[in-house]
Scaffold this motif. Structure first.
Motif, mmCIF file in Angstrom:
data_model
loop_
_atom_site.group_PDB
_atom_site.id
_atom_site.type_symbol
_atom_site.label_atom_id
_atom_site.label_comp_id
_atom_site.label_asym_id
_atom_site.label_seq_id
_atom_site.Cartn_x
_atom_site.Cartn_y
_atom_site.Cartn_z
ATOM 1 N N HIS A 30 7.174 -0.626 5.014
ATOM 2 C CA HIS A 30 7.904 -1.641 5.776
ATOM 3 C C HIS A 30 8.392 -1.063 7.108
ATOM 4 O O HIS A 30 8.338 -1.723 8.144
ATOM 5 C CB HIS A 30 9.082 -2.164 4.943
ATOM 6 N N ASP A 33 5.480 -0.866 9.399
ATOM 7 C CA ASP A 33 5.172 -2.198 9.912
ATOM 8 C C ASP A 33 6.131 -2.595 11.020
ATOM 9 O O ASP A 33 5.733 -3.162 12.034
ATOM 10 C CB ASP A 33 5.222 -3.237 8.785
ATOM 11 N N ASN A 37 5.259 -3.401 14.819
ATOM 12 C CA ASN A 37 5.694 -4.641 15.467
ATOM 13 C C ASN A 37 6.436 -4.355 16.768
ATOM 14 O O ASN A 37 6.235 -5.036 17.768
ATOM 15 C CB ASN A 37 6.588 -5.458 14.526
#
Length: 121
Positions: A30, A33, A37
Motif C-alpha cells: 500500500h 502504491d 501515486n
C-alpha cells in the motif's frame, strides 16, 4: 534450470510467512502504491504546468498576429484610398485627353506605386 531457480527464490520469499507477515507485506504494498501515486501526480502536475505555459505562449502569439493583421488591414485601406485617387486622376486625364496631363498622371501613378511598394516591403 530456470524453473528451479525461480522456485528457490519464491520459496525464500514466502518461507515462514505467517498471517501477520502477509498483513505487513500488504501494508508495504500500500505504501509503494501511494508513492507511485504521488510520483504520478507530480508528473501530471508538471505536464499541466507545461501545457499551461504553452497555451499562454500560444495566446500571446495569436494576439501578436492579430495586431499585425490589423495594422496590415489599415495599411491596405490607406493604399486603397491612394489608388482610388489615382484612378480618379486617370479618368480625368482620359476624359480631357491632354498629353501633358496624361504624362503627369502616369508619372504620379508610378511614383505612388513605388512609394507604396517600398512602404509595404
Amino acid at each position: 534450470m530456470m524453473k528451479k531457480d525461480l522456485r528457490t527464490n519464491r520459496a525464500a520469499l514466502f518461507d515462514g510467512i505467517e498471517e501477520g507477515g502477509i498483513r505487513a507485506s500488504s501494508s508495504y504494498s500500500h505504501e509503494i502504491d501511494e508513492q507511485d501515486n504521488e510520483r504520478g501526480m507530480d508528473g501530471l502536475q508538471d505536464r499541466v504546468n507545461l501545457l499551461k505555459r504553452l497555451s499562454g505562449d500560444i495566446h500571446e502569439e495569436v494576439e501578436t498576429h492579430n495586431r499585425m493583421l490589423d495594422r496590415m488591414g489599415n495599411d491596405m485601406d490607406s493604399s486603397r484610398g491612394v489608388l482610388s485617387g489615382t484612378m480618379d486622376r486617370f479618368k480625368m486625364v482620359f476624359e480631357t485627353k491632354s498629353s501633358r496631363r496624361m504624362f503627369t498622371l502616369v508619372a504620379s501613378f508610378v511614383v505612388i506605386f513605388l512609394i507604396v511598394y517600398y512602404l509595404t516591403r
